[in-house]
Design an enzyme around this catalytic site. Sequence first.
Site, PDB file in Angstrom:
ATOM      1  N   ASN A  46      10.857  -1.043  -7.017  1.00  0.00           N
ATOM      2  CA  ASN A  46      10.250  -0.320  -8.245  1.00  0.00           C
ATOM      3  C   ASN A  46      10.314  -0.947  -9.376  1.00  0.00           C
ATOM      4  OD1 ASN A  46       8.355   1.812  -8.944  1.00  0.00           O
ATOM      5  ND2 ASN A  46       7.914   2.769  -7.645  1.00  0.00           N
ATOM      6  N   HIS A  57       5.132  -0.801  -5.855  1.00  0.00           N
ATOM      7  CA  HIS A  57       6.254  -0.339  -5.711  1.00  0.00           C
ATOM      8  C   HIS A  57       7.820  -1.085  -5.009  1.00  0.00           C
ATOM      9  CE1 HIS A  57       3.893   3.565  -5.486  1.00  0.00           C
ATOM     10  NE2 HIS A  57       3.212   3.637  -6.666  1.00  0.00           N
ATOM     11  N   GLU A  59       7.390  -1.367  -1.927  1.00  0.00           N
ATOM     12  CA  GLU A  59       7.358  -2.009  -0.644  1.00  0.00           C
ATOM     13  C   GLU A  59       6.259  -3.287  -1.111  1.00  0.00           C
ATOM     14  OE1 GLU A  59       7.357   2.688   0.134  1.00  0.00           O
ATOM     15  OE2 GLU A  59       7.216   0.753  -1.356  1.00  0.00           O
ATOM     16  N   CYS A  84       4.875   6.096  -0.222  1.00  0.00           N
ATOM     17  CA  CYS A  84       3.437   7.435  -0.050  1.00  0.00           C
ATOM     18  C   CYS A  84       2.047   6.588   0.200  1.00  0.00           C
ATOM     19  CB  CYS A  84       3.672   6.884  -1.702  1.00  0.00           C
ATOM     20  SG  CYS A  84       2.823   5.013  -2.530  1.00  0.00           S
ATOM     21  N   ASP A 147       4.881   8.979 -10.255  1.00  0.00           N
ATOM     22  CA  ASP A 147       5.437   7.796  -9.443  1.00  0.00           C
ATOM     23  C   ASP A 147       4.313   8.083  -8.543  1.00  0.00           C
ATOM     24  OD1 ASP A 147       6.488   4.792  -8.930  1.00  0.00           O
ATOM     25  OD2 ASP A 147       7.350   6.021  -7.133  1.00  0.00           O
TER      26      ASP A 147
END
Length: 157
Positions: A46, A57, A59, A84, A147
Amino acid sequence: MSKLIDYQQLLAIALAEARSGLAEGGIPVGAALFSAGGALLGRGHNRRVQDGDPSIHGETDAFRKAGRQKSYRDKILVTTLAPCWYCSGLIRQFNIGAVVVGESVNFSGGIDWLRQNGVNVIDLNSAECIDMMASFIREHAGLWNEDIGEADEETSK
């Protein structure tokens, strides 16, 4: 016969990324994308705070660094924290076949939705991931809320 994948080894790479993000003053979420056989394709963390870009992020950083793939159905995304909704959408959009989650205690994100839509989600319930995120949330509640899209006027200052 296919080799057995050691998810803890894969998580170690994502954890190293999370630690890097934390050391840089960012949110400690790391991720890595692997082939079905466990070969590393891309890793990241992130970087919302560091780069001032709300779309980076852990990912998405790992996904971008992996570059184009013909198919993602046989890929394994490893992340230190449950993805998320934004990152869960990425997983579904590209049909990533398996997601290994370091922890979902501090934040469960979209893992139930992913499972309901046929994604193989493996939650390792890592004490190290749980402790790192719990400490971060406790010490930086405003940044964490920002976030995950829950910031308000008071916590985002």
